[in-house]
Design a protein around this motif. Structure first.
Motif, PDB file in Angstrom:
ATOM      1  N   HIS A 339       0.816  -1.223   0.000  1.00 48.04           N
ATOM      2  CA  HIS A 339       0.000   0.000   0.000  1.00 48.04           C
ATOM      3  C   HIS A 339       0.849   1.273   0.000  1.00 48.04           C
ATOM      4  CE1 HIS A 339      -3.244  -2.779   0.798  1.00 48.04           C
ATOM      5  NE2 HIS A 339      -2.652  -3.158   1.918  1.00 48.04           N
ATOM      6  N   THR A 340       1.890   1.280  -0.814  1.00 50.81           N
ATOM      7  CA  THR A 340       2.756   2.451  -0.850  1.00 50.81           C
ATOM      8  C   THR A 340       3.146   2.776  -2.285  1.00 50.81           C
ATOM      9  OG1 THR A 340       4.731   3.454   0.131  1.00 50.81           O
ATOM     10  CG2 THR A 340       4.900   1.134  -0.501  1.00 50.81           C
ATOM     11  N   LEU A 341       4.212   3.528  -2.470  1.00 47.03           N
ATOM     12  CA  LEU A 341       4.656   3.973  -3.788  1.00 47.03           C
ATOM     13  C   LEU A 341       4.869   2.777  -4.711  1.00 47.03           C
ATOM     14  CD1 LEU A 341       5.337   6.855  -4.811  1.00 47.03           C
ATOM     15  CD2 LEU A 341       7.741   6.304  -4.391  1.00 47.03           C
ATOM     16  N   PRO A 342       4.217   2.746  -5.873  1.00 48.86           N
ATOM     17  CA  PRO A 342       4.348   1.599  -6.779  1.00 48.86           C
ATOM     18  C   PRO A 342       5.804   1.332  -7.171  1.00 48.86           C
ATOM     19  CG  PRO A 342       2.590   3.059  -7.493  1.00 48.86           C
ATOM     20  CD  PRO A 342       3.316   3.775  -6.405  1.00 48.86           C
ATOM     21  N   LEU A 343       6.167   0.067  -7.195  1.00 48.44           N
ATOM     22  CA  LEU A 343       7.463  -0.444  -7.673  1.00 48.44           C
ATOM     23  C   LEU A 343       8.643  -0.149  -6.746  1.00 48.44           C
ATOM     24  CD1 LEU A 343       7.252   0.333 -11.505  1.00 48.44           C
ATOM     25  CD2 LEU A 343       6.684  -1.787 -10.322  1.00 48.44           C
ATOM     26  N   VAL A 344       8.455   0.701  -5.708  1.00 47.99           N
ATOM     27  CA  VAL A 344       9.613   1.066  -4.901  1.00 47.99           C
ATOM     28  C   VAL A 344      10.214  -0.149  -4.203  1.00 47.99           C
ATOM     29  CG1 VAL A 344       8.268   1.668  -2.829  1.00 47.99           C
ATOM     30  CG2 VAL A 344      10.510   2.701  -3.209  1.00 47.99           C
ATOM     31  N   TRP A 345       9.347  -1.050  -3.677  1.00 48.81           N
ATOM     32  CA  TRP A 345       9.883  -2.239  -3.025  1.00 48.81           C
ATOM     33  C   TRP A 345      10.422  -3.240  -4.043  1.00 48.81           C
ATOM     34  CZ3 TRP A 345      11.336  -1.058   1.322  1.00 48.81           C
ATOM     35  CH2 TRP A 345      10.553  -0.409   2.278  1.00 48.81           C
ATOM     36  N   THR A 346       9.856  -3.232  -5.248  1.00 49.68           N
ATOM     37  CA  THR A 346      10.374  -4.115  -6.295  1.00 49.68           C
ATOM     38  C   THR A 346      11.822  -3.752  -6.635  1.00 49.68           C
ATOM     39  OG1 THR A 346       8.146  -4.334  -7.212  1.00 49.68           O
ATOM     40  CG2 THR A 346       9.990  -4.961  -8.637  1.00 49.68           C
ATOM     41  N   VAL A 347      12.076  -2.451  -6.792  1.00 51.41           N
ATOM     42  CA  VAL A 347      13.438  -1.991  -7.088  1.00 51.41           C
ATOM     43  C   VAL A 347      14.363  -2.297  -5.928  1.00 51.41           C
ATOM     44  CG1 VAL A 347      14.843   0.048  -7.551  1.00 51.41           C
ATOM     45  CG2 VAL A 347      12.610  -0.199  -8.653  1.00 51.41           C
ATOM     46  N   ARG A 348      13.902  -2.026  -4.705  1.00 59.29           N
ATOM     47  CA  ARG A 348      14.740  -2.285  -3.532  1.00 59.29           C
ATOM     48  C   ARG A 348      15.019  -3.775  -3.406  1.00 59.29           C
ATOM     49  NH1 ARG A 348      17.965  -3.317  -0.487  1.00 59.29           N
ATOM     50  NH2 ARG A 348      18.430  -2.467   1.587  1.00 59.29           N
ATOM     51  N   GLY A 349      14.018  -4.619  -3.693  1.00 55.12           N
ATOM     52  CA  GLY A 349      14.218  -6.059  -3.622  1.00 55.12           C
ATOM     53  C   GLY A 349      15.199  -6.553  -4.676  1.00 55.12           C
ATOM     54  N   ALA A 350      15.131  -5.971  -5.878  1.00 52.18           N
ATOM     55  CA  ALA A 350      16.056  -6.357  -6.935  1.00 52.18           C
ATOM     56  C   ALA A 350      17.490  -6.022  -6.554  1.00 52.18           C
ATOM     57  CB  ALA A 350      15.668  -5.667  -8.232  1.00 52.18           C
ATOM     58  N   ILE A 351      17.694  -4.825  -5.957  1.00 55.23           N
ATOM     59  CA  ILE A 351      19.029  -4.446  -5.500  1.00 55.23           C
ATOM     60  C   ILE A 351      19.514  -5.411  -4.433  1.00 55.23           C
ATOM     61  CG2 ILE A 351      20.335  -2.657  -4.291  1.00 55.23           C
ATOM     62  CD1 ILE A 351      18.475  -0.603  -5.632  1.00 55.23           C
ATOM     63  N   ASP A 352      18.628  -5.776  -3.519  1.00 56.62           N
ATOM     64  CA  ASP A 352      19.000  -6.711  -2.446  1.00 56.62           C
ATOM     65  C   ASP A 352      19.377  -8.077  -3.022  1.00 56.62           C
ATOM     66  OD1 ASP A 352      19.123  -7.063   0.522  1.00 56.62           O
ATOM     67  OD2 ASP A 352      17.706  -8.658   0.076  1.00 56.62           O
ATOM     68  N   HIS A 353      18.642  -8.506  -4.033  1.00 56.44           N
ATOM     69  CA  HIS A 353      18.940  -9.791  -4.671  1.00 56.44           C
ATOM     70  C   HIS A 353      20.331  -9.763  -5.312  1.00 56.44           C
ATOM     71  CE1 HIS A 353      17.939 -13.628  -6.528  1.00 56.44           C
ATOM     72  NE2 HIS A 353      18.458 -13.157  -7.663  1.00 56.44           N
ATOM     73  N   LEU A 354      20.671  -8.659  -5.978  1.00 52.04           N
ATOM     74  CA  LEU A 354      21.990  -8.530  -6.601  1.00 52.04           C
ATOM     75  C   LEU A 354      23.106  -8.541  -5.556  1.00 52.04           C
ATOM     76  CD1 LEU A 354      21.226  -5.820  -9.310  1.00 52.04           C
ATOM     77  CD2 LEU A 354      21.664  -8.257  -9.691  1.00 52.04           C
ATOM     78  N   LEU A 355      22.790  -8.056  -4.363  1.00 59.14           N
ATOM     79  CA  LEU A 355      23.781  -8.028  -3.287  1.00 59.14           C
ATOM     80  C   LEU A 355      23.863  -9.352  -2.533  1.00 59.14           C
ATOM     81  CD1 LEU A 355      23.045  -4.470  -1.828  1.00 59.14           C
ATOM     82  CD2 LEU A 355      25.008  -5.161  -3.245  1.00 59.14           C
ATOM     83  N   GLY A 356      23.063 -10.331  -2.976  1.00 52.18           N
ATOM     84  CA  GLY A 356      23.100 -11.636  -2.317  1.00 52.18           C
ATOM     85  C   GLY A 356      22.139 -11.758  -1.163  1.00 52.18           C
ATOM     86  N   GLY A 357      21.174 -10.833  -1.071  1.00 47.37           N
ATOM     87  CA  GLY A 357      20.213 -10.860   0.026  1.00 47.37           C
ATOM     88  C   GLY A 357      18.970 -11.651  -0.328  1.00 47.37           C
ATOM     89  N   SER A 358      17.942 -11.479   0.497  1.00 48.07           N
ATOM     90  CA  SER A 358      16.714 -12.261   0.352  1.00 48.07           C
ATOM     91  C   SER A 358      15.855 -11.786  -0.804  1.00 48.07           C
ATOM     92  CB  SER A 358      15.898 -12.192   1.649  1.00 48.07           C
ATOM     93  OG  SER A 358      15.551 -10.847   1.943  1.00 48.07           O
ATOM     94  N   GLY A 359      16.097 -10.565  -1.286  1.00 53.16           N
ATOM     95  CA  GLY A 359      15.267 -10.053  -2.361  1.00 53.16           C
ATOM     96  C   GLY A 359      13.917  -9.635  -1.831  1.00 53.16           C
ATOM     97  N   LEU A 360      12.909  -9.641  -2.699  1.00 53.83           N
ATOM     98  CA  LEU A 360      11.603  -9.133  -2.300  1.00 53.83           C
ATOM     99  C   LEU A 360      10.564 -10.224  -2.108  1.00 53.83           C
ATOM    100  CD1 LEU A 360       9.717  -6.766  -1.770  1.00 53.83           C
ATOM    101  CD2 LEU A 360       9.351  -6.580  -4.230  1.00 53.83           C
ATOM    102  N   TYR A 361      10.224 -10.929  -3.172  1.00 55.82           N
ATOM    103  CA  TYR A 361       9.051 -11.795  -3.131  1.00 55.82           C
ATOM    104  C   TYR A 361       9.395 -13.194  -2.654  1.00 55.82           C
ATOM    105  CZ  TYR A 361       6.831  -7.987  -5.589  1.00 55.82           C
ATOM    106  OH  TYR A 361       6.347  -6.752  -5.915  1.00 55.82           O
ATOM    107  N   ARG A 362       9.348 -13.384  -1.333  1.00 49.91           N
ATOM    108  CA  ARG A 362       9.510 -14.719  -0.769  1.00 49.91           C
ATOM    109  C   ARG A 362       8.151 -15.320  -0.433  1.00 49.91           C
ATOM    110  NH1 ARG A 362      13.548 -14.550   4.083  1.00 49.91           N
ATOM    111  NH2 ARG A 362      12.448 -12.626   4.605  1.00 49.91           N
ATOM    112  N   GLY A 363       7.080 -14.543  -0.724  1.00 50.51           N
ATOM    113  CA  GLY A 363       5.746 -15.048  -0.436  1.00 50.51           C
ATOM    114  C   GLY A 363       5.383 -14.906   1.033  1.00 50.51           C
ATOM    115  N   ARG A 364       4.218 -15.463   1.379  1.00 50.50           N
ATOM    116  CA  ARG A 364       3.761 -15.408   2.766  1.00 50.50           C
ATOM    117  C   ARG A 364       2.693 -16.465   2.981  1.00 50.50           C
ATOM    118  NH1 ARG A 364       0.274 -11.123   5.026  1.00 50.50           N
ATOM    119  NH2 ARG A 364      -0.882 -12.948   5.683  1.00 50.50           N
ATOM    120  N   ALA A 365       2.555 -16.892   4.232  1.00 42.07           N
ATOM    121  CA  ALA A 365       1.509 -17.856   4.573  1.00 42.07           C
ATOM    122  C   ALA A 365       0.153 -17.148   4.564  1.00 42.07           C
ATOM    123  CB  ALA A 365       1.778 -18.451   5.946  1.00 42.07           C
TER     124      ALA A 365
END
Length: 459
Positions: A339-365
């Protein structure tokens, strides 16, 4: 009925002081009643508290509520409404008349200090209410306090936000004036003690243990939060109105409430009348220190990790039900998004993925609980009764981020509170916080409003 048991009614029982006083009176063995505007809030009180529904300006409702009571606590304040002085004047005269008719033994009121020079509109209103209550033949105990330090106090929320929002603090001349802040626990102690004595009549001061300027209070709050010293910036044109407008944008306190509070800082707010301890017993362990009062008011803070800690808070009021807002909070992430600025978390997640992090979309129960993953967060605490959800960010960053979301009732509306806390790892963490803060403020402000907006449309 025991010999020392009193029948007490609290007006303003859902407010900052009243919500603490009611359980304290119950614990002391008194029979307690409340008068509230919203009957839906009756569940906030213990089952042995008598709940009356009505407005303090409704003479009939007040007469019915006050009948048979020994002590009336008047803790009503309409500062969040335009024309608050007129509303409070009407409430005070209505209650005073009903108290005299009901032959109440004692009225207890908490007002503000009364400097000998010209009063601000806020303090003038507080004095007028005290005078109206005392104008009858009912013994009236007026307790005067300056800033009351406690979670939910508008004055304290302004202080805390000033200390935590930025490393710099604008300092107009009026921030050098002084007061004697007091812990909310100490004020509640004196209020409950008033029910244990013979009826008292007069004006007495509730004094905190230290005399401090608002600038010193900001620095003290930062110190308790383990933040660096705030850098004072002289601000000769920083008017009350300007300060209030800024506060309305970046703190949980509205500009309507902030402006009269800031205007009251034009004078030293150090009461010089007889202290409350002349007629009431002091707290058993003495007055609470300023540091401990601040520490008690800032509850459930994430543990510091060795570096600087930064925090950003937002509060949004809504007519949506607490259940709708809570459902929106617990549905965050996954397909429902944030519920926030469109795509902002997508971009942040992509950067995190490139850095070897968890990225964005790990899903949820479908139903998240403690330990569950929600995209790039992990749930560390969920309490459905208290309507509180705490998430820890799993992205790679030079520090640790916690997102704390709470839903509760505030007067007759639903309040959504959102707090982001970042514990920086060294200098890189501090630089990271400063660099991303402008975008961070936009993203999380939009998120708070988006959650509430979604809850409204889901009704």
């Amino acid at each position: 009925m025991k010999s020392n048991e009193k029948r007490c009614i609290v007006l303003g029982a859902t407010g900052h002081l009243g919500s603490r006083l009611v359980p304290a009176l119950v614990a002391q063995g008194h029979q307690v009643a409340v008068l509230i505007r919203d009957g839906a809030q009756a569940t906030r009180f213990p089952t042995n508290v008598m709940v009356h529904v009505g407005d303090v300006t409704d003479a009939r409702a007040v007469r019915e509520a006050l009948a048979g009571n020994d002590v009336v606590y008047f803790l009503v304040h309409s500062l969040d409404q335009r024309g608050f002085a007129g509303i409070d004047r009407e409430a005070a005269t209505t209650v005073a008349s009903a108290a005299e008719e009901a032959e109440v033994g004692q009225i207890v009121y908490v007002g503000g200090p009364q400097p000998k020079t010209t009063l601000s509109p806020h303090l003038a209103s507080r004095a007028e209410v005290g005078d109206a209550l005392a104008a009858t033949g009912v013994p009236t105990l007026v307790l005067q306090a300056s800033m009351i330090i406690g979670d939910g106090s508008a004055s304290f929320e302004l202080l805390k936000s000033t200390a935590t929002l930025t490393p710099w603090v604008p300092v107009p001349q009026w921030m050098h004036n002084t007061s004697r802040p007091v812990a909310v626990a100490d004020v509640v102690h004196f209020l409950t003690a008033a029910a244990e004595t013979e009826p008292l009549d007069g004006v007495f001061d509730v004094l905190g243990p230290e005399r401090l300027s608002y600038v010193e209070l900001v620095q003290r709050c930062a110190r308790v939060l383990k933040l660096p010293v705030r850098v004072p910036l002289p601000a000769p044109v920083w008017s009350h109105k300007l300060a209030a407008q800024v506060a309305g944008l970046v703190t949980p306190v509205s500009a309507t409430v902030a402006e009269p509070l800031f205007a009251s800082l034009d004078l030293d707010l150090v009461p010089d009348g007889p202290p409350a301890t002349d007629v009431l017993p002091a707290p058993p362990h003495g007055l609470t220190s300023i540091d401990n009062a601040i520490r008690a008011a800032i509850t459930n803070e994430p543990e510091q990790t060795g570096g600087e800690m930064y925090a950003e808070e937002r509060t949004v009021l809504t007519d949506a039900s607490p259940e709708d807002v809570w459902r929106t909070v617990t549905d965050l992430g996954g397909d429902d998004g944030w519920h926030t600025l469109p795509l902002v978390w997508t971009v942040r997640g992509a950067i995190d993925h490139l850095l070897g992090g968890s990225g964005l979309y790990r899903g949820r129960a479908p139903k998240i609980d403690e330990g569950d993953v929600v995209d790039f967060w992990t749930v560390v605490h969920r309490d459905d009764d208290a309507k509180r959800l705490v998430l820890k960010a799993d992205m790679k960053m030079p520090g640790h981020t916690v997102l704390d979301m709470r839903v509760d009732r505030h007067d007759d509306r639903t309040r959504y509170r959102q707090k982001v806390t970042f514990a920086a790892d060294g200098l890189m963490g501090q630089l990271y916080w400063m660099a991303q803060k402008p975008l961070h403020d936009i993203v999380f402000a939009m998120m708070a409003r988006g959650i509430v907006r979604t809850a409204c449309t889901s009704r």
